[in-house]
Design a protein around this motif. Structure first.
Motif, mmCIF file in Angstrom:
data_model
loop_
_atom_site.group_PDB
_atom_site.id
_atom_site.type_symbol
_atom_site.label_atom_id
_atom_site.label_comp_id
_atom_site.label_asym_id
_atom_site.label_seq_id
_atom_site.Cartn_x
_atom_site.Cartn_y
_atom_site.Cartn_z
ATOM 1 N N SER A 79 -10.926 -4.014 0.543
ATOM 2 C CA SER A 79 -10.957 -2.601 -0.090
ATOM 3 C C SER A 79 -11.997 -2.612 -1.037
ATOM 4 O O SER A 79 -12.170 -3.819 -1.741
ATOM 5 C CB SER A 79 -9.637 -2.111 -0.529
ATOM 6 O OG SER A 79 -9.293 -2.781 -1.814
ATOM 7 N N PHE A 80 -12.620 -1.679 -1.449
ATOM 8 C CA PHE A 80 -13.980 -1.510 -2.270
ATOM 9 C C PHE A 80 -13.673 -0.106 -3.053
ATOM 10 O O PHE A 80 -13.365 0.902 -2.395
ATOM 11 C CB PHE A 80 -15.039 -1.509 -1.489
ATOM 12 C CG PHE A 80 -16.460 -1.466 -2.288
ATOM 13 C CD1 PHE A 80 -16.664 -2.696 -2.862
ATOM 14 C CD2 PHE A 80 -17.094 -0.325 -2.723
ATOM 15 C CE1 PHE A 80 -17.899 -2.757 -3.467
ATOM 16 C CE2 PHE A 80 -18.067 -0.455 -3.377
ATOM 17 C CZ PHE A 80 -18.845 -1.484 -3.815
ATOM 18 N N ASN A 81 -13.706 -0.176 -4.171
ATOM 19 C CA ASN A 81 -13.736 0.961 -5.246
ATOM 20 C C ASN A 81 -15.313 1.428 -5.472
ATOM 21 O O ASN A 81 -15.926 0.448 -6.152
ATOM 22 C CB ASN A 81 -12.805 0.565 -6.403
ATOM 23 C CG ASN A 81 -12.702 1.773 -7.323
ATOM 24 O OD1 ASN A 81 -13.796 2.251 -7.771
ATOM 25 N ND2 ASN A 81 -11.781 2.265 -7.437
ATOM 26 N N MET A 82 -15.588 2.392 -5.125
ATOM 27 C CA MET A 82 -16.941 2.791 -5.341
ATOM 28 C C MET A 82 -17.265 3.150 -6.819
ATOM 29 O O MET A 82 -18.365 3.199 -7.247
ATOM 30 C CB MET A 82 -17.381 3.839 -4.345
ATOM 31 C CG MET A 82 -17.436 3.657 -2.963
ATOM 32 S SD MET A 82 -17.841 4.954 -1.709
ATOM 33 C CE MET A 82 -16.116 5.863 -1.895
ATOM 34 N N GLN A 83 -16.459 3.591 -7.453
ATOM 35 C CA GLN A 83 -16.370 3.803 -8.953
ATOM 36 C C GLN A 83 -16.799 2.628 -9.897
ATOM 37 O O GLN A 83 -17.661 2.564 -10.481
ATOM 38 C CB GLN A 83 -15.431 4.552 -9.522
ATOM 39 C CG GLN A 83 -15.374 5.458 -10.746
ATOM 40 C CD GLN A 83 -16.332 6.617 -10.365
ATOM 41 O OE1 GLN A 83 -16.060 7.482 -9.464
ATOM 42 N NE2 GLN A 83 -17.428 6.947 -11.274
ATOM 43 N N LYS A 84 -16.098 1.685 -9.367
ATOM 44 C CA LYS A 84 -15.918 0.382 -10.243
ATOM 45 C C LYS A 84 -16.834 -0.669 -9.458
ATOM 46 O O LYS A 84 -17.161 -1.963 -10.145
ATOM 47 C CB LYS A 84 -14.602 -0.222 -10.501
ATOM 48 C CG LYS A 84 -13.732 0.666 -11.340
ATOM 49 C CD LYS A 84 -12.117 0.297 -11.170
ATOM 50 C CE LYS A 84 -11.327 1.166 -11.953
ATOM 51 N NZ LYS A 84 -9.789 1.089 -11.385
ATOM 52 N N SER A 85 -17.310 -0.495 -8.108
ATOM 53 C CA SER A 85 -17.988 -1.511 -7.567
ATOM 54 C C SER A 85 -17.065 -2.633 -7.401
ATOM 55 O O SER A 85 -17.642 -3.917 -7.616
ATOM 56 C CB SER A 85 -19.443 -1.785 -7.991
ATOM 57 O OG SER A 85 -20.110 -0.533 -7.831
ATOM 58 N N THR A 86 -15.927 -2.555 -7.087
ATOM 59 C CA THR A 86 -15.070 -3.806 -7.121
ATOM 60 C C THR A 86 -14.516 -4.116 -5.780
ATOM 61 O O THR A 86 -14.158 -3.261 -5.134
ATOM 62 C CB THR A 86 -13.892 -3.858 -8.085
ATOM 63 O OG1 THR A 86 -13.235 -2.390 -7.830
ATOM 64 C CG2 THR A 86 -14.268 -4.077 -9.435
ATOM 65 N N LEU A 87 -14.674 -5.195 -5.217
ATOM 66 C CA LEU A 87 -14.039 -5.758 -3.715
ATOM 67 C C LEU A 87 -12.952 -6.402 -3.916
ATOM 68 O O LEU A 87 -12.757 -7.416 -4.765
ATOM 69 C CB LEU A 87 -15.426 -6.470 -3.387
ATOM 70 C CG LEU A 87 -15.140 -6.909 -1.781
ATOM 71 C CD1 LEU A 87 -15.432 -5.390 -0.754
ATOM 72 C CD2 LEU A 87 -16.423 -7.698 -1.307
ATOM 73 N N THR A 88 -11.847 -6.070 -3.215
ATOM 74 C CA THR A 88 -10.742 -6.815 -3.085
ATOM 75 C C THR A 88 -10.344 -7.158 -1.810
ATOM 76 O O THR A 88 -9.973 -6.384 -0.876
ATOM 77 C CB THR A 88 -9.410 -5.925 -3.819
ATOM 78 O OG1 THR A 88 -9.956 -5.192 -4.809
ATOM 79 C CG2 THR A 88 -8.366 -6.528 -4.010
ATOM 80 N N PRO A 89 -10.249 -8.527 -1.653
ATOM 81 C CA PRO A 89 -9.902 -8.953 -0.183
ATOM 82 C C PRO A 89 -8.267 -8.599 0.202
ATOM 83 O O PRO A 89 -7.683 -8.800 -0.682
ATOM 84 C CB PRO A 89 -9.990 -10.433 -0.193
ATOM 85 C CG PRO A 89 -10.928 -10.770 -1.591
ATOM 86 C CD PRO A 89 -10.459 -9.775 -2.601
ATOM 87 N N LEU A 90 -8.116 -8.362 1.085
ATOM 88 C CA LEU A 90 -6.837 -7.555 1.589
ATOM 89 C C LEU A 90 -6.224 -8.806 2.657
ATOM 90 O O LEU A 90 -5.109 -9.511 2.315
ATOM 91 C CB LEU A 90 -6.745 -6.211 2.432
ATOM 92 C CG LEU A 90 -7.378 -5.300 1.512
ATOM 93 C CD1 LEU A 90 -7.635 -4.095 2.319
ATOM 94 C CD2 LEU A 90 -6.514 -5.102 0.423
ATOM 95 N N VAL A 91 -6.742 -9.249 3.631
ATOM 96 C CA VAL A 91 -6.168 -10.142 4.627
ATOM 97 C C VAL A 91 -7.325 -10.546 5.709
ATOM 98 O O VAL A 91 -8.256 -9.628 5.962
ATOM 99 C CB VAL A 91 -4.981 -9.691 5.577
ATOM 100 C CG1 VAL A 91 -5.440 -8.486 6.408
ATOM 101 C CG2 VAL A 91 -4.454 -10.751 6.154
ATOM 102 N N ASP A 92 -7.558 -11.755 5.855
ATOM 103 C CA ASP A 92 -8.526 -12.344 6.851
ATOM 104 C C ASP A 92 -7.848 -13.140 8.082
ATOM 105 O O ASP A 92 -7.490 -14.028 7.941
ATOM 106 C CB ASP A 92 -9.469 -13.305 6.090
ATOM 107 C CG ASP A 92 -10.522 -13.760 6.953
ATOM 108 O OD1 ASP A 92 -10.673 -13.370 8.273
ATOM 109 O OD2 ASP A 92 -11.304 -14.582 6.208
ATOM 110 N N PRO A 93 -7.796 -12.375 9.028
ATOM 111 C CA PRO A 93 -7.196 -12.518 10.436
ATOM 112 C C PRO A 93 -7.724 -13.674 11.039
ATOM 113 O O PRO A 93 -7.223 -14.501 11.804
ATOM 114 C CB PRO A 93 -7.229 -11.466 11.220
ATOM 115 C CG PRO A 93 -7.406 -10.303 10.285
ATOM 116 C CD PRO A 93 -8.320 -10.823 9.243
ATOM 117 N N GLU A 94 -8.977 -14.102 10.693
ATOM 118 C CA GLU A 94 -9.798 -14.881 11.382
ATOM 119 C C GLU A 94 -10.388 -16.042 10.474
ATOM 120 O O GLU A 94 -11.615 -16.456 10.528
ATOM 121 C CB GLU A 94 -10.775 -14.546 12.386
ATOM 122 C CG GLU A 94 -10.372 -13.518 13.500
ATOM 123 C CD GLU A 94 -11.252 -13.148 14.772
ATOM 124 O OE1 GLU A 94 -12.183 -13.434 14.217
ATOM 125 O OE2 GLU A 94 -10.692 -12.980 15.853
#
Length: 297
Positions: A79-94
């Protein structure tokens, strides 16, 4: 056939423009440039285009509430917050398949994010189709995929349509909207005799499919009941990647394209390759769904 007037609305010169989705509240078109590792937010009324650099391949973007998007990237769902420019990994199936990346994806009416993978070098059928649930759990729902691409659902939500570009096929599944499950895959449209490869796809308000032709200079409209091609609209770029309906009345078809692999001497034929185009095809579309159930009520 093809006489409808396609206009360039953003001369983006994208290397691999893809995955457009329409945010009706913002009157904005979200799209990705996969190889340039970014997604963008384009406002057709003003011509403004904002870029958000992610730093890895971004296969698809879906809106998820104010200033939030969910991305399908090379390293899974984030997920990415456009206001804060923060990227948060959620899940990596591969995580165990470092040479794969996510490609196209879309949300269903229950706010689940469907997205599939492909091998970066596009040699083997190492891809799969996944569903990210609104609680961030995920399931693999289809495998042995070459290049996972366009997704659409029938208006009655009894069927799901799905493109594997490498196999040049549009598949249809039985679809259970409540459970988010698919079954009984079968070929709906074989692109073997068509120009180019089937790529991204959307569905209009009459239940007809619109398919972008990679290396085919067009978007085409198909009847999924009969599997027949109804019409084709010429696009002034060879590598047409995807399409989505937008505008206040959902009567504008926005079309993404790519410059990837275009040598300088060929660019003269298609100076606006990698641009975003728009056309009024004479039919309305269906709304783009967001991620997270609460946004789609």
């Amino acid at each position: 056939m093809g006489s409808k007037n396609v206009q360039l609305v953003l001369d983006a010169k994208a290397t691999l423009g893809e995955g457009p989705c329409w945010n009706e509240n913002e009157k904005a078109l979200y799209w990705v440039d996969i190889l340039e590792e970014k997604f963008c937010r384009f406002y057709p009324e003003t011509g403004q285009n904002e870029s958000f650099l992610i730093g890895e391949y971004v296969g698809a973007v879906v809106c998820a509430g104010k200033d939030e998007v969910v991305l399908a990237t090379q390293s899974g769902f984030q997920s990415f917050n456009m206001q804060k420019s923060t990227l948060t990994p959620l899940v990596d199936p591969e995580a165990h398949l470092p040479f794969n990346r996510f490609n196209d994806g879309k949300c269903d009416s229950h706010g689940r994010f469907w997205a599939g993978t492909m091998e970066i070098i596009e040699k083997g059928a190492t891809g799969s189709l996944y569903v990210l649930e609104t609680d961030y759990s995920y399931r693999k729902v289809h495998e042995d995929v070459g290049v996972s691409n366009g997704i659409a659902w029938s208006l009655d939500e009894k069927e799901m349509y799905y493109i594997d570009s490498m196999r040049k096929k549009v598949l249809v599944f039985d679809y259970d909207a409540e459970k988010g499950e698919i079954s009984r895959p079968r070929t709906l449209i074989d692109f073997a005799s068509e120009q180019g490869f089937p790529d991204g796809m959307t569905i209009d308000a009459e239940g007809m499919l619109w398919i972008a032709h990679w290396d085919g200079w067009q978007v085409s409209r198909w009847n999924p009941r009969t599997g027949t091609k109804l019409e084709s609209i010429a696009v002034p770029a060879a590598k047409v990647t995807s399409c989505i309906f937008g505008g206040d009345d959902l009567d504008i078809l926005y079309i993404t394209s790519a410059r990837k692999g275009l040598e300088d001497e060929q660019a003269g034929d298609q100076p606006h390759a990698g641009g975003i185009f728009a056309v009024k095809p004479g039919v309305k579309g269906t709304k783009t769904q967001a991620f997270g159930a609460s946004y789609n009520q």
